[in-house]
Scaffold this motif. Structure first.
Motif, mmCIF file in Angstrom:
data_model
loop_
_atom_site.group_PDB
_atom_site.id
_atom_site.type_symbol
_atom_site.label_atom_id
_atom_site.label_comp_id
_atom_site.label_asym_id
_atom_site.label_seq_id
_atom_site.Cartn_x
_atom_site.Cartn_y
_atom_site.Cartn_z
ATOM 1 N N LEU A 2 -55.702 51.220 29.713
ATOM 2 C CA LEU A 2 -55.549 50.130 30.683
ATOM 3 C C LEU A 2 -54.083 49.730 30.843
ATOM 4 O O LEU A 2 -53.653 49.330 31.925
ATOM 5 N N ARG A 3 -53.327 49.839 29.769
ATOM 6 C CA ARG A 3 -51.922 49.445 29.836
ATOM 7 C C ARG A 3 -51.085 50.400 30.678
ATOM 8 O O ARG A 3 -50.240 49.964 31.468
ATOM 9 N N VAL A 4 -51.306 51.705 30.530
ATOM 10 C CA VAL A 4 -50.430 52.666 31.201
ATOM 11 C C VAL A 4 -50.959 53.129 32.555
ATOM 12 O O VAL A 4 -50.234 53.799 33.297
ATOM 13 N N ALA A 5 -52.202 52.792 32.902
ATOM 14 C CA ALA A 5 -52.781 53.198 34.185
ATOM 15 C C ALA A 5 -52.477 52.158 35.264
ATOM 16 O O ALA A 5 -52.545 50.953 35.012
ATOM 17 N N ARG A 6 -52.166 52.632 36.468
ATOM 18 C CA ARG A 6 -51.914 51.723 37.591
ATOM 19 C C ARG A 6 -53.175 51.453 38.399
ATOM 20 O O ARG A 6 -53.454 50.312 38.748
ATOM 21 N N ARG A 7 -53.907 52.520 38.751
ATOM 22 C CA ARG A 7 -54.997 52.348 39.719
ATOM 23 C C ARG A 7 -56.363 52.775 39.197
ATOM 24 O O ARG A 7 -57.355 52.113 39.466
ATOM 25 N N ILE B 281 -50.941 61.839 37.025
ATOM 26 C CA ILE B 281 -52.085 61.806 36.104
ATOM 27 C C ILE B 281 -51.589 61.985 34.685
ATOM 28 O O ILE B 281 -50.766 62.870 34.401
ATOM 29 N N LEU B 282 -52.108 61.161 33.785
ATOM 30 C CA LEU B 282 -51.955 61.372 32.348
ATOM 31 C C LEU B 282 -53.316 61.721 31.780
ATOM 32 O O LEU B 282 -54.285 60.984 31.998
ATOM 33 N N ALA C 235 -47.485 53.375 33.992
ATOM 34 C CA ALA C 235 -46.667 54.572 34.205
ATOM 35 C C ALA C 235 -47.366 55.632 35.055
ATOM 36 O O ALA C 235 -46.697 56.455 35.689
ATOM 37 N N PHE C 236 -48.711 55.645 35.078
ATOM 38 C CA PHE C 236 -49.446 56.716 35.760
ATOM 39 C C PHE C 236 -50.471 56.139 36.737
ATOM 40 O O PHE C 236 -51.136 55.141 36.450
ATOM 41 N N ASP C 237 -50.591 56.805 37.861
ATOM 42 C CA ASP C 237 -51.553 56.384 38.878
ATOM 43 C C ASP C 237 -52.975 56.455 38.342
ATOM 44 O O ASP C 237 -53.798 55.581 38.624
ATOM 45 N N MET C 238 -53.273 57.501 37.573
ATOM 46 C CA MET C 238 -54.596 57.677 36.982
ATOM 47 C C MET C 238 -54.439 58.184 35.552
ATOM 48 O O MET C 238 -53.579 59.016 35.275
#
Length: 242
Positions: free
Chosen positions: A172-177, A85-86, A146-149
């Motif tokens: 949106l760029r750094v979140a995966r899911r 998480i970020l 880079a981060f799941d959430m």
């Protein structure tokens, strides 16, 4: 002596004339919100650097409703069992601490206020796998996905439209899911009042959930939403989230 001069003197003694003047303006312009926005909140980074620190920490920790809201948010976020998480705009780390009590994943918080982060390092001291760093949400220092959430709590609403849009794009760029947000839709001297859920819908993204925050101080204008990025939800998670 009235309360305001006493507070100003204490502020001056504790953190110097710039902070004392900032506090006087915050406390004295309540009847003139347009002037308060112009003189106090024109630069959000300056505002939160001036306001952050032990006084703000003590004020927030003294409000049971704030804690109730964070506990509710942490429960909802933890239900997604993210791998990392970020939190963008982590402040002094209140949500990160609540998440650590529920999850064993890597937690990272960024904030553009050095005073908030100084308090965060003290508040989060000793907690494993929790890192904080000085950074702006408009330009996150992480690789794509880079981060799941990625999470924000009352952050986007404090930024004028151009910066708010940059923050959303960076998330949106750094979140995966998932991207999860607690934001107010109402407008005040320091809130721009965005409908974050509508923004995600406009981008063609699905919302896993969206609704008011029961524990919020102003539930009629509060909004918690979770956007699902283009990844499939495992069946087990779909069942657990209901």
């Amino acid at each position: 002596m009235s309360i305001l001069p006493v507070r100003a003197w204490r502020a001056l003694s504790a953190r110097g004339p710039r902070y004392a003047w900032h506090k006087v303006l915050r406390r004295s312009l309540g009847r003139w919100p347009s002037w308060k926005r112009r003189l106090v909140y024109a630069d959000p980074r300056h505002y939160w650097t001036m306001r952050g620190g032990h006084d703000y920490f003590r004020e927030q920790e003294g409000q049971a409703a704030r804690t109730d809201r964070i506990e509710w948010l942490a429960d909802r976020i933890a239900a997604y069992r993210p791998a990392s998480i970020l939190e963008v705009g982590c402040g002094y780390g209140k949500l990160l601490r609540a998440l650590r009590a529920r999850l064993d994943c890597h937690l990272v918080g960024v904030d553009f206020s050095a005073t908030q982060l100084t308090q965060a390092r003290s508040f989060l001291g000793g907690l494993a796998r929790v890192d904080v760093a000085l950074a702006s949400g408009t330009r996150l220092p992480f690789i794509d996905g880079a981060f799941d959430m990625v999470v924000t709590s009352a952050v986007i609403l404090h930024n004028p439209p151009p910066q708010a849009e940059q923050i959303r794009r960076e998330i949106l760029r750094v979140a995966r899911r998932f991207a999860a947000h607690n934001e107010e839709t109402s407008v005040s001297y320091n809130r721009y009042g965005y409908d974050t859920a509508a923004w995600y819908r406009g981008e063609g993204l699905d919302l896993v959930e969206c609704g008011p925050i029961p524990a919020d101080l102003e539930p009629e204008s509060s909004q918690f939403c979770v956007a699902r990025l283009p990844y499939d939800l495992p069946d087990e998670l779909s069942t657990r989230l209901g």
